[in-house]
Design a protein around this motif. Structure first.
Motif, PDB file in Angstrom:
ATOM      1  N   VAL A 178      29.319  35.072  -6.820  1.00 50.14           N
ATOM      2  CA  VAL A 178      29.188  35.749  -8.237  1.00 50.14           C
ATOM      3  C   VAL A 178      27.577  35.561  -8.728  1.00 50.14           C
ATOM      4  CG1 VAL A 178      29.788  35.292 -10.835  1.00 50.14           C
ATOM      5  CG2 VAL A 178      31.663  35.852  -8.794  1.00 50.14           C
ATOM      6  N   ASP A 179      26.486  34.291  -8.681  1.00 48.73           N
ATOM      7  CA  ASP A 179      25.668  34.055  -8.669  1.00 48.73           C
ATOM      8  C   ASP A 179      24.244  35.303  -9.228  1.00 48.73           C
ATOM      9  OD1 ASP A 179      26.528  31.690 -11.008  1.00 48.73           O
ATOM     10  OD2 ASP A 179      25.868  30.868  -8.886  1.00 48.73           O
ATOM     11  N   GLU A 180      24.603  35.053  -6.860  1.00 46.07           N
ATOM     12  CA  GLU A 180      24.004  35.856  -6.186  1.00 46.07           C
ATOM     13  C   GLU A 180      23.583  37.962  -6.736  1.00 46.07           C
ATOM     14  OE1 GLU A 180      21.005  37.860  -3.289  1.00 46.07           O
ATOM     15  OE2 GLU A 180      21.414  35.760  -4.265  1.00 46.07           O
ATOM     16  N   VAL A 181      24.918  38.393  -7.182  1.00 47.48           N
ATOM     17  CA  VAL A 181      25.701  39.832  -7.699  1.00 47.48           C
ATOM     18  C   VAL A 181      24.860  39.781  -9.998  1.00 47.48           C
ATOM     19  CG1 VAL A 181      26.950  41.308  -8.476  1.00 47.48           C
ATOM     20  CG2 VAL A 181      27.673  40.002  -6.515  1.00 47.48           C
ATOM     21  N   ALA A 182      25.339  38.977 -10.320  1.00 50.12           N
ATOM     22  CA  ALA A 182      24.669  39.125 -11.617  1.00 50.12           C
ATOM     23  C   ALA A 182      23.030  38.673 -11.858  1.00 50.12           C
ATOM     24  CB  ALA A 182      25.070  37.225 -12.302  1.00 50.12           C
ATOM     25  N   THR A 183      22.439  38.669 -10.675  1.00 48.78           N
ATOM     26  CA  THR A 183      20.632  38.170 -10.552  1.00 48.78           C
ATOM     27  C   THR A 183      20.423  39.911 -10.204  1.00 48.78           C
ATOM     28  OG1 THR A 183      21.313  35.578  -9.929  1.00 48.78           O
ATOM     29  CG2 THR A 183      18.807  37.447  -9.288  1.00 48.78           C
ATOM     30  N   LEU A 184      21.168  40.429  -8.858  1.00 51.69           N
ATOM     31  CA  LEU A 184      20.703  41.074  -8.428  1.00 51.69           C
ATOM     32  C   LEU A 184      20.579  42.587  -9.923  1.00 51.69           C
ATOM     33  CD1 LEU A 184      22.015  41.480  -5.561  1.00 51.69           C
ATOM     34  CD2 LEU A 184      20.214  41.608  -5.898  1.00 51.69           C
ATOM     35  N   LEU A 185      21.891  42.426 -10.660  1.00 51.61           N
ATOM     36  CA  LEU A 185      22.807  43.234 -11.209  1.00 51.61           C
ATOM     37  C   LEU A 185      21.866  43.353 -13.157  1.00 51.61           C
ATOM     38  CD1 LEU A 185      25.591  44.216 -10.954  1.00 51.61           C
ATOM     39  CD2 LEU A 185      23.633  45.519  -9.938  1.00 51.61           C
ATOM     40  N   ASP A 186      21.921  41.666 -12.911  1.00 46.65           N
ATOM     41  CA  ASP A 186      21.544  41.546 -14.321  1.00 46.65           C
ATOM     42  C   ASP A 186      22.453  41.821 -15.522  1.00 46.65           C
ATOM     43  OD1 ASP A 186      19.054  40.299 -15.976  1.00 46.65           O
ATOM     44  OD2 ASP A 186      18.221  41.690 -16.550  1.00 46.65           O
ATOM     45  N   VAL A 187      23.405  41.017 -14.928  1.00 45.78           N
ATOM     46  CA  VAL A 187      24.008  40.871 -15.755  1.00 45.78           C
ATOM     47  C   VAL A 187      25.357  40.289 -15.544  1.00 45.78           C
ATOM     48  CG1 VAL A 187      24.068  43.707 -15.787  1.00 45.78           C
ATOM     49  CG2 VAL A 187      25.281  42.131 -14.075  1.00 45.78           C
ATOM     50  N   ALA A 188      26.238  39.858 -16.918  1.00 49.53           N
ATOM     51  CA  ALA A 188      27.070  38.677 -16.256  1.00 49.53           C
ATOM     52  C   ALA A 188      27.701  39.188 -15.506  1.00 49.53           C
ATOM     53  CB  ALA A 188      27.906  38.536 -17.603  1.00 49.53           C
ATOM     54  N   VAL A 189      28.645  38.073 -14.825  1.00 56.01           N
ATOM     55  CA  VAL A 189      30.096  38.754 -13.707  1.00 56.01           C
ATOM     56  C   VAL A 189      30.946  37.466 -13.448  1.00 56.01           C
ATOM     57  CG1 VAL A 189      30.273  38.940 -11.050  1.00 56.01           C
ATOM     58  CG2 VAL A 189      28.013  39.506 -11.793  1.00 56.01           C
ATOM     59  N   LEU A 190      31.889  38.628 -13.289  1.00 58.16           N
ATOM     60  CA  LEU A 190      33.272  37.166 -13.250  1.00 58.16           C
ATOM     61  C   LEU A 190      34.797  37.386 -12.053  1.00 58.16           C
ATOM     62  CD1 LEU A 190      34.602  34.831 -15.399  1.00 58.16           C
ATOM     63  CD2 LEU A 190      35.794  36.631 -15.946  1.00 58.16           C
ATOM     64  N   ALA A 191      34.159  37.024 -11.950  1.00 58.66           N
ATOM     65  CA  ALA A 191      35.615  37.034 -10.417  1.00 58.66           C
ATOM     66  C   ALA A 191      37.292  36.181 -11.029  1.00 58.66           C
ATOM     67  CB  ALA A 191      35.326  36.188  -9.299  1.00 58.66           C
ATOM     68  N   LEU A 192      37.736  37.071 -11.433  1.00 54.06           N
ATOM     69  CA  LEU A 192      39.478  36.457 -11.437  1.00 54.06           C
ATOM     70  C   LEU A 192      40.780  36.731 -10.374  1.00 54.06           C
ATOM     71  CD1 LEU A 192      39.647  38.820 -14.848  1.00 54.06           C
ATOM     72  CD2 LEU A 192      39.278  35.888 -14.793  1.00 54.06           C
ATOM     73  N   ASP A 193      41.331  35.739 -10.053  1.00 53.96           N
ATOM     74  CA  ASP A 193      42.451  35.630  -9.180  1.00 53.96           C
ATOM     75  C   ASP A 193      43.600  36.689  -9.334  1.00 53.96           C
ATOM     76  OD1 ASP A 193      44.098  34.871 -11.275  1.00 53.96           O
ATOM     77  OD2 ASP A 193      44.122  32.959  -9.912  1.00 53.96           O
ATOM     78  N   GLY A 194      44.528  37.073  -9.043  1.00 54.51           N
ATOM     79  CA  GLY A 194      45.564  38.159  -9.661  1.00 54.51           C
ATOM     80  C   GLY A 194      46.352  37.772 -10.265  1.00 54.51           C
ATOM     81  N   GLU A 195      46.215  36.913 -11.119  1.00 57.65           N
ATOM     82  CA  GLU A 195      46.900  36.199 -12.243  1.00 57.65           C
ATOM     83  C   GLU A 195      45.480  36.190 -13.116  1.00 57.65           C
ATOM     84  OE1 GLU A 195      49.421  36.261 -11.870  1.00 57.65           O
ATOM     85  OE2 GLU A 195      49.974  35.976  -9.422  1.00 57.65           O
ATOM     86  N   ARG A 196      44.463  36.738 -13.225  1.00 58.75           N
ATOM     87  CA  ARG A 196      42.923  36.764 -13.606  1.00 58.75           C
ATOM     88  C   ARG A 196      42.961  35.887 -14.734  1.00 58.75           C
ATOM     89  NH1 ARG A 196      47.085  40.891 -16.372  1.00 58.75           N
ATOM     90  NH2 ARG A 196      46.774  42.958 -15.572  1.00 58.75           N
ATOM     91  N   ARG A 197      43.074  34.355 -13.865  1.00 58.90           N
ATOM     92  CA  ARG A 197      42.378  33.545 -14.008  1.00 58.90           C
ATOM     93  C   ARG A 197      41.144  33.608 -13.513  1.00 58.90           C
ATOM     94  NH1 ARG A 197      48.308  31.310 -12.536  1.00 58.90           N
ATOM     95  NH2 ARG A 197      47.588  31.188 -10.474  1.00 58.90           N
ATOM     96  N   VAL A 198      39.634  32.352 -13.995  1.00 58.43           N
ATOM     97  CA  VAL A 198      38.675  32.334 -13.831  1.00 58.43           C
ATOM     98  C   VAL A 198      38.508  31.930 -12.627  1.00 58.43           C
ATOM     99  CG1 VAL A 198      36.903  32.257 -14.436  1.00 58.43           C
ATOM    100  CG2 VAL A 198      38.328  32.972 -15.845  1.00 58.43           C
ATOM    101  N   LEU A 199      38.205  32.869 -11.486  1.00 54.49           N
ATOM    102  CA  LEU A 199      37.737  31.709 -10.286  1.00 54.49           C
ATOM    103  C   LEU A 199      36.264  31.470 -10.340  1.00 54.49           C
ATOM    104  CD1 LEU A 199      39.613  33.919  -7.309  1.00 54.49           C
ATOM    105  CD2 LEU A 199      40.617  31.827  -8.612  1.00 54.49           C
ATOM    106  N   ALA A 200      35.825  32.257 -10.997  1.00 51.61           N
ATOM    107  CA  ALA A 200      34.012  32.099 -10.454  1.00 51.61           C
ATOM    108  C   ALA A 200      33.408  32.896 -11.971  1.00 51.61           C
ATOM    109  CB  ALA A 200      33.274  32.056  -9.813  1.00 51.61           C
ATOM    110  N   GLY A 201      31.547  32.614 -12.500  1.00 47.36           N
ATOM    111  CA  GLY A 201      31.531  33.685 -13.218  1.00 47.36           C
ATOM    112  C   GLY A 201      30.099  32.629 -13.442  1.00 47.36           C
TER     113      GLY A 201
END
Length: 566
Positions: A178-201
Motif C-alpha cells: 500500500v505504501d508503494e502504490v501511494a508513493t507511485l500515484l501520490d495519493v492516499a491508499v486503503l486496503a479493506l478486507d471482505g468485511e470492510r475492515r481496514v487491513l492497511a492504509g
C-alpha cells in the motif's frame, strides 16, 4: 467551432468493466496531420476513446464498423443520399463509434444542419478534415500514437507490478504494498478486507477516513465496487477523486483497494496500477491466511489437548502457553460460544464463495474471528481457538465474559447479509491448568442449558444454572420426558389451551410457596376462582398443597419443561 483539449485519459472502462486503451478524440485532434481540422459538432464527446480507424467506402458501412473507431470518409458513398446523413450520426453513435471525420468539397459540399444538431445532442464528435491531408497520413500517425500510448501504459504497469512483487519476495507485507502504490500515484491508499475492515492504509488521516466512509456508504449488499475502477466520474475523460478495485483470489472476495485524491487528480490510467496492486495484495493475503491457518490449527490443537487434560503437568502447560502469548498461570475462566441453528436450515453457499466452503463454515470462521478480536481488545493474554462446532476462550478474571460476549456479538453481526446468533456458556474460575478440563465441561454445559432455557443468543454462567445444572446431568432425555409425563399427567402437553393455563396456575402457586392471595394477584384471578382451580389441580395431580415431596416433583417437572430441546 474552436477546439480546446480537456486533458483526457489514455484508457477507459468499457461497458463490461474491462479497460479500453487508446487516445481520446481530443488527443487525436492534437496530432500534426489534423492541425487544421475543425470540430463542427458534438463537443461533449471529446473524451470518447479512439482505439482504431476505419474508412467509409460503401453505403452500408454500419455492418462493418466497430466500437471506439474513428470513421473517415470523403462522403462518396453518401453523395446520392444526403437526406440520410442526419440518421447516420444516430446509427454510428448507437454502435459505439468514437467520431466521424469528413472531407468536404469533392463529393459533398456541406453537411445538413440537422446532422450537426444531432451530433451536438448525442455528444458525437463531427470533424471537418482539411482538403490537403491524405487518409493514409491520418491512419499512420493516429495508429502510431495509439500503439505508443498502449505500450507506455503497459510498460509502466508492468514496472509497477515487478516492484510490488519484489516487495513481497523481500518479505514485505500488505502495508508495504500500500505504501508503494501511494508513493507511485501520490495519493492516499486503503486496503479493506471482505468485511470492510481496514487491513492497511497510507496517507493523511482525513483522506483515509474519507475512503472508509466511501466503503461504509455502499451498504452490505451493494456490489458497486466489484467492477474494476468504480469511480466518481461519469464520463470517459473525467478525473476522479477515488478509484476502487476488488481483491479476488480463487473465486473468493478478499476485499477492496481504494485510491483517493482530494484534488481529483486520479486518472483512469491508474486503474491498471491498482489492479496489479490488487493482484499482489491477493497474493499477500492468501499467503498470510495460509500461515495463519497453520498457526491457528497448531494453537487450537494444543488448547484442545489442554482442555482434554492431555497436555502434561501445570508447569509445562503454562510454559508452552506463554510461547503463544497466553497466560495460564493466573485465575482464568473458560468461555464456550456456539452458533445457534434452532429452527432454521443452513443457508445455501454464499455467492462468490468457493465450492466446498459452506455458509455454515464461513459463519463458524467469522465467529472465531469475532471472538479473537474481542479477546485481544479486552484481554491480550487470553487464548481463543475455533473448534469444529464451537469457539473456546480462556480469559482472566479481570475480564467480564459477558462483556466479551457483547463485543463479539457486535463484531460478528457486522455486514452480515443474514442474521445469525450464537449462545455463550461461562465456567467457574479455576486456579490451575489441571482444572481447565472441568471448567471446559462446565462452560459447554452452560451454553447448552442456557440456550434451552432462554433461547438463541443466551449468555449463561455455570453458577447461575441452579437446579438446571443437576437436570442437565441426566444423559437420557427420554428419562426426563417420562418423569414429566408421570408427574404432570395431562398438564405435560401443549395441545389444550385450558390445560396449559392450568399448568401456568400451578407454576405460580409453587413459585409463591402456595400463597393464594399473591398468586391470585399475579394471575389477575378472583380469590374464589383460584380456590376452584387449586381443587381441580389436586384432583388431577394429588394433594400437593399438603405433600412437600409431591411439590418438589412438580417443581422439577416444570423445570424440565423449561429446558428447551430436552
Amino acid at each position: 467551432m474552436p477546439y480546446s483539449d480537456p486533458g483526457p485519459p489514455a484508457l477507459r472502462l468499457s461497458s463490461t468493466g474491462t479497460l479500453t486503451y487508446g487516445l481520446s478524440v481530443g488527443e487525436v485532434l492534437g496530432v500534426s496531420t489534423l492541425a487544421d481540422a475543425r470540430l463542427i459538432g458534438g463537443t461533449d464527446g471529446l473524451g470518447r476513446i479512439v482505439q482504431r480507424l476505419n474508412v467509409m467506402e460503401v453505403p452500408d458501412i454500419l455492418a462493418w464498423v466497430k466500437p471506439h473507431e474513428l470513421l473517415l470518409t470523403t462522403g462518396y458513398p453518401l453523395r446520392n443520399t444526403p437526406q440520410s446523413l442526419g440518421r447516420l450520426v444516430a446509427d454510428l453513435d448507437e454502435r459505439g463509434l468514437a467520431a466521424l471525420a469528413i472531407k468536404l468539397g469533392r463529393y459533398l459540399d456541406d453537411l445538413p444542419p440537422e446532422m450537426i444538431k444531432q451530433a451536438d445532442r448525442l455528444g458525437f464528435p463531427l470533424i471537418l478534415l482539411p482538403g490537403d491531408v491524405g487518409f493514409d497520413d491520418i491512419l499512420n500517425q493516429v495508429l502510431t500514437d495509439i500503439l505508443n500510448r498502449q505500450a507506455a501504459v503497459l510498460a509502466r504497469t508492468e514496472e509497477v507490478h515487478r516492484a510490488l512483487v519484489q516487495i513481497v519476495l523481500g518479505g514485505g507485507g500488505l502495508q508495504e504494498v500500500v505504501d508503494e502504490v501511494a508513493t507511485l500515484l501520490d495519493v492516499a491508499v486503503l486496503a479493506l478486507d471482505g468485511e470492510r475492515r481496514v487491513l492497511a492504509g497510507s496517507g493523511a488521516p482525513e483522506h483515509l477516513q474519507a475512503m472508509r466512509s466511501l466503503a461504509d456508504d455502499a451498504g452490505p449488499g451493494d456490489r458497486a465496487g466489484d467492477r474494476a475502477g468504480d469511480r466518481a466520474g461519469d464520463r470517459a475523460g473525467d478525473k476522479s477523486d477515488h478509484l476502487v478495485v476488488p481483491v479476488v483470489a480463487g473465486g473468493f472476495d478478499h476485499g477492496r483497494i481504494i485510491a483517493y485524491s482530494a484534488g481529483g487528480a486520479l486518472r483512469e490510467t491508474d486503474i491498471g496500477i491498482l489492479e496489479r496492486a490488487a493482484t499482489v495484495a491477493a497474493l499477500v493475503i492468501t499467503k498470510q491466511q495460509a500461515i495463519t491457518a497453520v498457526e491457528s490449527k497448531y494453537r487450537a490443537d494444543f488448547l484442545r489437548d489442554v482442555l482434554a487434560g492431555r497436555a502434561g503437568d501445570d508447569d509445562r502447560v503454562v510454559a508452552h502457553c506463554a510461547a503463544f502469548g497466553w497466560d495460564f498461570g493466573r485465575p482464568v475462566a473458560v468461555v464456550v460460544a456456539e452458533l445457534d441453528a434452532e429452527g432454521r436450515r443452513p443457508p445455501p453457499r454464499a455467492e462468490g464463495a468457493p465450492a466446498g466452503r459452506t455458509e455454515e463454515r464461513i459463519s463458524q470462521d467469522r465467529l472465531a474471528a469475532a471472538w479473537t478480536a474481542a479477546v485481544r481488545r479486552r484481554d491480550p493474554r487470553g487464548a481463543v481457538a475455533g473448534f469444529a462446532n464451537e469457539v473456546v476462550a480462556v480469559v482472566g478474571t479481570d475480564v467480564d465474559p459477558a462483556v466479551l460476549a457483547k463485543d463479539a456479538t457486535a463484531i460478528f453481526g457486522e455486514h452480515l447479509p443474514v442474521r445469525r446468533t450464537f449462545s455463550t456458556g461461562i465456567s467457574r474460575t479455576v486456579d490451575s491448568a489441571a482444572a481447565l478440563p472441568g471448567a471446559y465441561e462446565q462452560a459447554g454445559k452452560s451454553v447448552r442449558v442456557g440456550r434451552q432455557l432462554h433461547g438463541a443468543g443466551a449468555v449463561a454462567h455455570f453458577d447461575q444454572l441452579g437446579v438446571y445444572r443437576l437436570l442437565s446431568l441426566v444423559s437420557d432425555p427420554a428419562e426426563l420426558h417420562a418423569f414429566v409425563r408421570e408427574t404432570l399427567g395431562d398438564l405435560a402437553g401443549d395441545d389444550d389451551p385450558e390445560l396449559v393455563d392450568l399448568r401456568r396456575t400451578l407454576q405460580v402457586l409453587l413459585e409463591t410457596n402456595l400463597n393464594v392471595a399473591e398468586t391470585a394477584r399475579r394471575l389477575h384471578f378472583h380469590y374464589n376462582t383460584l380456590r376452584y382451580r387449586i381443587g381441580k389441580l389436586e384432583r388431577m395431580l394429588g394433594p400437593f398443597t399438603e405433600d412437600a415431596h409431591l411439590r418438589l416433583n412438580l417443581t422439577l417437572a416444570l423445570h424440565v419443561l423449561r429446558m428447551r430441546g430436552i
